[in-house]
Motif scaffolding. Structure first.
Motif, PDB file in Angstrom:
ATOM      1  N   GLU A  14       0.975  -1.206   0.108  1.00 32.79           N
ATOM      2  CA  GLU A  14      -0.139  -0.057  -0.151  1.00 32.79           C
ATOM      3  C   GLU A  14       0.579   1.132  -0.185  1.00 32.79           C
ATOM      4  O   GLU A  14       0.684   2.027  -0.846  1.00 32.79           O
ATOM      5  CB  GLU A  14      -0.855   0.238   1.271  1.00 32.79           C
ATOM      6  CG  GLU A  14      -2.043   1.162   1.333  1.00 32.79           C
ATOM      7  CD  GLU A  14      -2.753   1.062   2.320  1.00 32.79           C
ATOM      8  OE1 GLU A  14      -3.588   2.055   2.718  1.00 32.79           O
ATOM      9  OE2 GLU A  14      -2.820   0.112   3.038  1.00 32.79           O
ATOM     10  N   LYS A  15       1.935   1.281   0.723  1.00 31.52           N
ATOM     11  CA  LYS A  15       2.826   2.557   0.805  1.00 31.52           C
ATOM     12  C   LYS A  15       3.606   2.756  -0.565  1.00 31.52           C
ATOM     13  O   LYS A  15       3.730   3.613  -0.977  1.00 31.52           O
ATOM     14  CB  LYS A  15       3.941   2.318   1.984  1.00 31.52           C
ATOM     15  CG  LYS A  15       3.166   2.255   3.117  1.00 31.52           C
ATOM     16  CD  LYS A  15       4.197   2.232   4.197  1.00 31.52           C
ATOM     17  CE  LYS A  15       3.909   2.522   5.674  1.00 31.52           C
ATOM     18  NZ  LYS A  15       5.003   2.228   6.681  1.00 31.52           N
ATOM     19  N   GLY A  16       3.813   1.351  -1.326  1.00 29.31           N
ATOM     20  CA  GLY A  16       4.683   1.607  -2.498  1.00 29.31           C
ATOM     21  C   GLY A  16       3.678   2.378  -3.651  1.00 29.31           C
ATOM     22  O   GLY A  16       4.033   2.815  -4.288  1.00 29.31           O
ATOM     23  N   VAL A  17       2.443   1.729  -3.550  1.00 28.92           N
ATOM     24  CA  VAL A  17       1.465   2.204  -4.760  1.00 28.92           C
ATOM     25  C   VAL A  17       1.055   3.584  -4.222  1.00 28.92           C
ATOM     26  O   VAL A  17       1.141   4.619  -5.175  1.00 28.92           O
ATOM     27  CB  VAL A  17       0.129   1.292  -4.610  1.00 28.92           C
ATOM     28  CG1 VAL A  17      -0.760   2.110  -5.389  1.00 28.92           C
ATOM     29  CG2 VAL A  17       0.433  -0.079  -4.934  1.00 28.92           C
ATOM     30  N   GLY A  18       1.076   4.071  -2.987  1.00 26.86           N
ATOM     31  CA  GLY A  18       0.906   5.392  -2.776  1.00 26.86           C
ATOM     32  C   GLY A  18       1.982   6.288  -3.070  1.00 26.86           C
ATOM     33  O   GLY A  18       1.792   7.386  -3.671  1.00 26.86           O
ATOM     34  N   LEU A  19       3.313   5.903  -3.005  1.00 25.75           N
ATOM     35  CA  LEU A  19       4.397   6.394  -3.489  1.00 25.75           C
ATOM     36  C   LEU A  19       4.276   6.748  -5.067  1.00 25.75           C
ATOM     37  O   LEU A  19       4.652   7.956  -5.439  1.00 25.75           O
ATOM     38  CB  LEU A  19       5.682   5.977  -2.830  1.00 25.75           C
ATOM     39  CG  LEU A  19       6.956   6.335  -3.389  1.00 25.75           C
ATOM     40  CD1 LEU A  19       6.945   7.914  -2.618  1.00 25.75           C
ATOM     41  CD2 LEU A  19       8.153   5.819  -2.886  1.00 25.75           C
ATOM     42  N   LEU A  20       4.342   5.721  -5.484  1.00 26.38           N
ATOM     43  CA  LEU A  20       4.098   5.635  -7.080  1.00 26.38           C
ATOM     44  C   LEU A  20       2.993   6.812  -7.651  1.00 26.38           C
ATOM     45  O   LEU A  20       3.194   7.469  -8.611  1.00 26.38           O
ATOM     46  CB  LEU A  20       3.924   4.225  -7.676  1.00 26.38           C
ATOM     47  CG  LEU A  20       5.061   3.374  -7.450  1.00 26.38           C
ATOM     48  CD1 LEU A  20       4.418   2.125  -8.110  1.00 26.38           C
ATOM     49  CD2 LEU A  20       5.999   3.572  -8.352  1.00 26.38           C
ATOM     50  N   LEU A  21       1.922   6.782  -6.955  1.00 22.94           N
ATOM     51  CA  LEU A  21       0.830   7.867  -7.308  1.00 22.94           C
ATOM     52  C   LEU A  21       0.964   9.282  -6.972  1.00 22.94           C
ATOM     53  O   LEU A  21       0.766  10.151  -7.698  1.00 22.94           O
ATOM     54  CB  LEU A  21      -0.576   7.305  -6.602  1.00 22.94           C
ATOM     55  CG  LEU A  21      -0.986   5.937  -6.977  1.00 22.94           C
ATOM     56  CD1 LEU A  21      -2.425   5.897  -6.198  1.00 22.94           C
ATOM     57  CD2 LEU A  21      -1.317   6.067  -8.495  1.00 22.94           C
ATOM     58  N   VAL A  22       2.087   9.437  -6.036  1.00 20.60           N
ATOM     59  CA  VAL A  22       2.166  10.715  -5.374  1.00 20.60           C
ATOM     60  C   VAL A  22       3.385  11.319  -6.144  1.00 20.60           C
ATOM     61  O   VAL A  22       3.687  12.476  -6.491  1.00 20.60           O
ATOM     62  CB  VAL A  22       2.609  11.050  -3.920  1.00 20.60           C
ATOM     63  CG1 VAL A  22       3.241  12.196  -3.566  1.00 20.60           C
ATOM     64  CG2 VAL A  22       1.398  10.571  -3.176  1.00 20.60           C
ATOM     65  N   SER A  23       4.303  10.196  -6.499  1.00 18.84           N
ATOM     66  CA  SER A  23       5.739  10.824  -7.206  1.00 18.84           C
ATOM     67  C   SER A  23       5.528  11.747  -8.317  1.00 18.84           C
ATOM     68  O   SER A  23       6.226  12.668  -8.662  1.00 18.84           O
ATOM     69  CB  SER A  23       6.427   9.578  -7.690  1.00 18.84           C
ATOM     70  OG  SER A  23       6.826   8.674  -6.542  1.00 18.84           O
ATOM     71  N   PRO A  24       4.751  11.447  -9.371  1.00 17.37           N
ATOM     72  CA  PRO A  24       4.478  12.403 -10.648  1.00 17.37           C
ATOM     73  C   PRO A  24       4.164  14.074 -10.239  1.00 17.37           C
ATOM     74  O   PRO A  24       4.754  14.799 -10.718  1.00 17.37           O
ATOM     75  CB  PRO A  24       3.564  11.818 -11.482  1.00 17.37           C
ATOM     76  CG  PRO A  24       3.506  10.467 -11.127  1.00 17.37           C
ATOM     77  CD  PRO A  24       3.893  10.549  -9.620  1.00 17.37           C
ATOM     78  N   THR A  25       2.997  13.965  -9.053  1.00 18.19           N
ATOM     79  CA  THR A  25       2.856  15.089  -8.635  1.00 18.19           C
ATOM     80  C   THR A  25       4.011  15.810  -7.757  1.00 18.19           C
ATOM     81  O   THR A  25       4.427  17.034  -7.879  1.00 18.19           O
ATOM     82  CB  THR A  25       1.738  14.884  -7.838  1.00 18.19           C
ATOM     83  OG1 THR A  25       0.655  14.260  -8.386  1.00 18.19           O
ATOM     84  CG2 THR A  25       1.096  16.352  -7.154  1.00 18.19           C
ATOM     85  N   ALA A  26       4.661  14.992  -6.838  1.00 21.47           N
ATOM     86  CA  ALA A  26       5.808  15.692  -6.343  1.00 21.47           C
ATOM     87  C   ALA A  26       6.819  16.231  -7.159  1.00 21.47           C
ATOM     88  O   ALA A  26       7.656  17.013  -6.876  1.00 21.47           O
ATOM     89  CB  ALA A  26       6.204  14.693  -5.344  1.00 21.47           C
ATOM     90  N   LEU A  27       7.224  15.355  -8.215  1.00 21.53           N
ATOM     91  CA  LEU A  27       8.126  15.758  -9.077  1.00 21.53           C
ATOM     92  C   LEU A  27       7.643  17.155  -9.937  1.00 21.53           C
ATOM     93  O   LEU A  27       8.678  17.859 -10.191  1.00 21.53           O
ATOM     94  CB  LEU A  27       8.465  14.704 -10.120  1.00 21.53           C
ATOM     95  CG  LEU A  27       9.447  15.143 -11.433  1.00 21.53           C
ATOM     96  CD1 LEU A  27      10.839  15.472 -10.802  1.00 21.53           C
ATOM     97  CD2 LEU A  27       9.458  13.733 -12.159  1.00 21.53           C
ATOM     98  N   TYR A  28       6.502  17.281 -10.200  1.00 19.60           N
ATOM     99  CA  TYR A  28       6.000  18.453 -11.000  1.00 19.60           C
ATOM    100  C   TYR A  28       6.131  19.597  -9.952  1.00 19.60           C
ATOM    101  O   TYR A  28       6.458  20.693 -10.630  1.00 19.60           O
ATOM    102  CB  TYR A  28       4.553  18.146 -11.329  1.00 19.60           C
ATOM    103  CG  TYR A  28       3.526  19.217 -12.160  1.00 19.60           C
ATOM    104  CD1 TYR A  28       4.063  19.587 -13.401  1.00 19.60           C
ATOM    105  CD2 TYR A  28       2.919  20.024 -11.427  1.00 19.60           C
ATOM    106  CE1 TYR A  28       3.305  20.665 -14.002  1.00 19.60           C
ATOM    107  CE2 TYR A  28       2.266  21.221 -11.975  1.00 19.60           C
ATOM    108  CZ  TYR A  28       2.789  21.311 -13.360  1.00 19.60           C
ATOM    109  OH  TYR A  28       2.008  22.374 -13.944  1.00 19.60           O
TER     110      TYR A  28
END
Length: 302
Positions: A14-28
């Motif tokens: 669950e943490k990994g999936v959440g990190l993958l979902l947040v990563s594009p927004t965080a990078l942006y």
């Protein structure tokens, strides 16, 4: 192989999936926010010798000039004064409105009131500023109305092209931003705590001061920050309605970048303004946290 298996298991969790979902927004956000801030900070240490020429190496010359020049100090103090006054007026006027909508309006009508509060957002910010120029002008609506009823003999000259006009315009423009977070905080208050306070003999005033206000502190702090931070960096309103005596530090930053072509000094002023805003914001957050903690403690004891 073990590392690969662990990474595979982590990204399936669950943490990994959440990190993958947040990563594009965080990078942006990192590219659009952090990179420009780092660039401004780096430019502030350069020394400009020509329109596009800089001395090699880093220097604190710009910071010494920004901190010692009376003009920059005056503009910074004026910006803090205007932003603080706008924040105070806006929050003091917003709290009763939010309180009325939360406690005095029927639940089925609250959405309508929130809708009415957001109506100013329907028009452009520039249009609202120009409308205030019409209202506060020498022959504007306010002066004409006061003369018509006989309260003044000649138009008032202290309500436009000065600090007063900037405060009035900004307070009106940011009023909805203050009302909404306070309303949300008031809506989250458990009404049974207020009833318990009244049952224990507290008056309505003391219940408000000891229970309602501390529990609404997070919303008040959010309103303060939402109003204070952007107003200290506003340069459109002071330029349009402030006149020479109503200009703020953001106008000087714009002048350094776009007119004087002195990007290092403009960046220095921007960095100093951000540092001052950050310190004041942290202080408000600490005060709000303590006030909210006190409110919870009082509620728990009751």
């Amino acid at each position: 192989m073990r590392i690969g298996e662990r990474l595979h298991q982590f990204f399936r969790s669950e943490k990994g999936v959440g990190l993958l979902l947040v990563s594009p927004t965080a990078l942006y956000a990192l590219l659009l926010l952090a990179v420009p801030l780092i660039a401004i900070f780096a430019i502030s240490f350069l020394t400009q010798t020509g329109v596009r020429d800089f001395e090699p190496g880093l220097s604190l010359v710009n910071y010494r000039e920004a901190l010692t020049d009376p003009l920059y100090r005056q503009l910074m103090l004026r910006s803090l004064m205007v932003s603080g006054l706008v924040t105070l007026i806006t929050v003091l006027l917003a709290f009763p409105i939010a309180y009325f909508v939360s406690f005095g309006v029927k639940p089925e009508h609250k959405s309508l009131w929130i809708f009415l509060i957001t109506i100013p957002f329907w028009t452009s910010y520039l249009i609202r500023v120009f409308l205030w120029k019409v209202i506060l002008g020498y022959n504007g609506v306010l002066n004409s109305g006061l003369q018509a009823v006989g309260l003044i003999d000649e138009p008032l000259t202290f309500i436009l092209y000065n600090v007063n006009a900037v405060v009035i315009t900004l307070a009106h423009a940011y009023a909805p931003f203050a009302i909404l977070p306070i309303f949300v905080a008031l809506e989250k208050i458990d009404r049974s705590l207020l009833e318990a306070s009244r049952d224990l003999g507290e008056s309505r005033t003391m219940t408000f001061l000891r229970v309602t206000l501390p529990l609404a502190a997070p919303g008040v702090v959010a309103a303060v920050l939402i109003v204070f931070i952007p107003t200290i960096g506003d340069y459109v309103t002071p330029r349009l309605v402030g006149g020479p005596g109503g200009l703020m530090i953001a106008n000087m930053i714009q002048t350094q970048f776009l007119r004087l072509n002195n990007a290092p000094l403009g960046a220095t002023l921007a960095v100093l303004a951000m540092l001052i805003v950050a310190v004041i914001s942290i202080l408000f957050l600490i005060l709000g946290h303590r006030a909210a903690g006190g409110g919870k403690a009082n509620g728990g004891r009751k």
